[in-house]
Each structure stands twice: as structure tokens, then as C-alpha cells.
Design an enzyme around this catalytic site. Sequence first.
Site, mmCIF file in Angstrom:
data_model
loop_
_atom_site.group_PDB
_atom_site.id
_atom_site.type_symbol
_atom_site.label_atom_id
_atom_site.label_comp_id
_atom_site.label_asym_id
_atom_site.label_seq_id
_atom_site.Cartn_x
_atom_site.Cartn_y
_atom_site.Cartn_z
ATOM 1 C CE LYS A 1 33.901 5.311 56.496
ATOM 2 N NZ LYS A 1 35.339 5.062 56.392
ATOM 3 C CB SER B 1 33.470 1.768 56.720
ATOM 4 O OG SER B 1 34.725 1.134 56.777
ATOM 5 C CE LYS C 1 34.233 0.768 45.958
ATOM 6 N NZ LYS C 1 35.576 0.371 46.455
ATOM 7 C CD GLN D 1 35.485 4.435 48.500
ATOM 8 O OE1 GLN D 1 36.551 4.018 48.071
ATOM 9 N NE2 GLN D 1 34.671 3.675 49.220
ATOM 10 C CG ASN E 1 40.713 -7.552 55.196
ATOM 11 O OD1 ASN E 1 40.558 -8.239 56.197
ATOM 12 N ND2 ASN E 1 39.787 -6.732 54.745
ATOM 13 C CE LYS F 1 40.854 3.911 48.668
ATOM 14 N NZ LYS F 1 39.871 2.894 49.052
ATOM 15 N N GLY G 1 40.900 1.832 56.362
ATOM 16 C CA GLY G 1 42.098 1.188 55.853
ATOM 17 C C GLY G 1 41.957 0.808 54.395
ATOM 18 C CG ASP G 2 42.803 0.670 49.987
ATOM 19 O OD1 ASP G 2 41.647 0.339 49.692
ATOM 20 O OD2 ASP G 2 43.741 0.653 49.174
ATOM 21 C CB THR H 1 36.136 -5.758 51.293
ATOM 22 O OG1 THR H 1 36.173 -4.552 52.043
ATOM 23 C CG2 THR H 1 36.263 -5.433 49.818
#
Length: 448
Positions: free
Chosen positions: A92, A380, A116, A113, A242, A128, A167-168, A211
Site C-alpha cells: 500500500k 485509504s 508508517k 511506507q 492537498n 510506492k 495518489g501522491d 493526510t
Amino acid sequence: MEAKQYVEEIQKKIHENDRGQVEYLQAVDEFLPTVEVFLKENPAFVESNILGVLIEPERILQFRVPWQDDQGNWQVNRGYRVQYNSAIGPYKGGLRFHPSVNLSVMKFLAFEQIFKNSLTGLPIGGGKGGSDFDPKGKSDAEVMRFCQSFMTELQKHIGPSTDVPAGDIGVGAREIGYLYGMYKRLRNYDAGVLTGKPLGYWGSEARTEATGYGCVYFVKHLLNDLNDSFKGKKVVVSGSGNVSIYAMEKAKELGASVLTCSDSNGFIYDPNGIDVELVKELKEKNRERISKYVETHSDATYYDGQSVWDFEVAYDIALPCATQNEINEKQAEILVKNGGKIVAEGANMPCTLDAVEVLDKAGVLYCPGKAANAGGVAVSALEMSQNSERLSWSFEKVDGMLDDIMKNIYETCRDTANKYDAANNFVLGANIAGFEKVARAMLSQGLV
């Protein structure tokens, strides 16, 4: 072998094998020394070489992405997906479309990640991906053709129980829509293969805000521990995407005054407090530069080509929400001089290692991104749950769950740091707590 020697040998090997991968090595160098104290107390993890296995990605995918521009000319970019660790769930992590994307950046983001995602308490592994494609200046049709080409290759390697991208930077609702549409066309549709989808087709309430809101919630719970709150606090924010927008929105809602925001061209200082609705209009709706802000706010000042972190103004809390390594050692010294007491990372690794050292020495409470910005991936994962159940939860329910998750992440970091006699060292707390859960899962599954 002693824990210290074990860690040093792994660190040396990574530096030898991954020379030149600056961002990735920075993330590794931040992480490894902090878990030494845990390994010292748990020698079984040294004997089984869990860390040596975990430090290597399970899979790295690199592929070409050919696409046609509006003139009919063929262009080509590089695509990546780093599937780093799946011990506690499917990979993820977001997709980033930006010229700075390379293998080092992808590996650093995927490595972060892992921990996290572990801290969220949800069953998701670390990954990622992205491309060096730049959506800026491209027409909708060009972005669509690129996304369709990108997904044509990526779809071979992802799925709702295998790898669920989101998304990022550079990948918002428009890009997710194009990616999702191509996946449906090629794979006969599955709602759970991407997160961050629009609400009209299986997206989650509060995902857009997650976020930024989550970063502020993390600080809220830290302030609660100090018998304090956001009320009356002066906050400096970088970025205007964002994460930044919704960090500003939530901080203002909790009583703070937000003084700045920025984009890659410069930054805005508004002594009356940033008008978040105008920033939303400029950046989300019109895709304008942040410099347009001053056209309707005469008291605000635009600083062309300058960084928020070079600006000398008094404030209490810093929320770097733009990109990696945006705060260097000198800028950290300015931050301390300005009176900053808390730094919470909305972006991934926005502080260099030297900057973190400056903040630590000054007694600034530093909240690393792998803890403070975990709200996005947490929601997410909640979106994945809703997709699996074919349900949609209310904004209030998801937002409440997000606040609870961020409270748990904060308390986990705090309590783990205290356990190892490192009060307020949220980096150590986050790294050990995140690592221990993944390492135990790997050991129990025979992944060594």
C-alpha cells in the site's frame, strides 16, 4: 553478534550496494540507528537476521511508459513500483508523478511506507510507485493518454489483495480517474484496486482531507499531553497541495492562525491568516500559481523564488507539507530562532538529517512523517474496507476513525520512546514500534 555491530554491517552493505541513491540512503541512515536499542534487548531478531531481510525490497518494477502528446509525437517516461514488504498485508502506497521521481526516491518512500502503514494498526504492507512524468502544463488528453499507458503495464502487478496504489504528488482525482478507468477496461473492473477514488465510484469520505487533517490531529494529541491546544497558536505551513490545504483548514478550525503557504515558485505570507478557500480555488479548481493570492488580499505578501523556511517571523508550530528535504540545517536554525516549538511533517522526510539534529538539540518536538502523515494511508485502508463490504461510510464516521487512529499512533510513538528511556523522541518511538510489528510478522511466517 552484538546489536551495534549487526546494524553497522547492514548499514555498510546498503551503502555499498546502493551507491548514489541519496534519498534512500538518508531514510536508511535515519532508521537503522534507532532500532539498535530494540535489537539489543531482543537478540533473537539479530540471530534470525530479520533486519537484513527486511531492508531489501521484495520486488522492484521499472518499466517504460510511451504516450502521445497533442501534436501526435511519441514521448516516453519511466514508471516504477517498489513492492517493499507485504508481511502484514498487501502493498500500500501512493503513485507520484513528478520530474524528481527516480529509483532512489521510490525506494525511500516505499521503505518509509512500511513503518508508517504498520503504525496505523491496519493490515497493509509498504510500497510506492510513480513516474518522472510531469502533469503540469499538460492537457487533460495528454494526462489521460499517459495514465492509460502507465496502467497498461502496472495492472499486471497490482490487485485488491496484492498491491493497492493511491495518489501522491501529481496524482489527484483526475489522474486516479484515468488510471482506474484503464484498469477496469483491462481487468474487467474491481472497485478495490486503487484508493483515493472520487466519491462517485467507490471513493471514501474524508480521504481528500485525511493526510492534512491527520497531521494536525497528531499534533492535537501531543498538545493535549502538554495541557495545551491549537487555540491562539501561530502556524507556518509549506506547500499548497492537498496535504497543505487540509492541514491549514483543520488547524484554523481548531483555533490556530495559519500564516503561510507556498508552491514551487515562492510563498505567501498573510498576517491576517491564510484564506484557505481561496487557496482551494486557486490550486484545486483553477490550477493557478499561489502568487495569484495577493491579487485579492492586499495585506498579504508574495515572496518569489523563496522558501517559507528562510522567512523570519514568529510562530509556534511548523507543518512542512511540500516535499522531501525542504528544510536543511540552516533553515532549521531559522525555525528555532523564530520560536518554533513543534515540527510535524505532513510531507515525507521534509527535514534533512542535519536539520533534525538541530531541532533535537534545541528541544523542538519533532514528529516524523511516518507517524504524523499516516492519516492518508489510514483512510485509504478504510476505503479498502468499504470497497470490500460495498458500503460507504459517512464523513463523520471516517473522520472520527481517523482521529482515533492518529491518537493511537501518537500514543504508540510516545509510549515506545518512554519504554526505551527516550522521552519525546518520536522518531525512535515510531521506528521501533513500526519495525517490531513487521519483524514479528515476518518471523512467524518463516520469511527469513
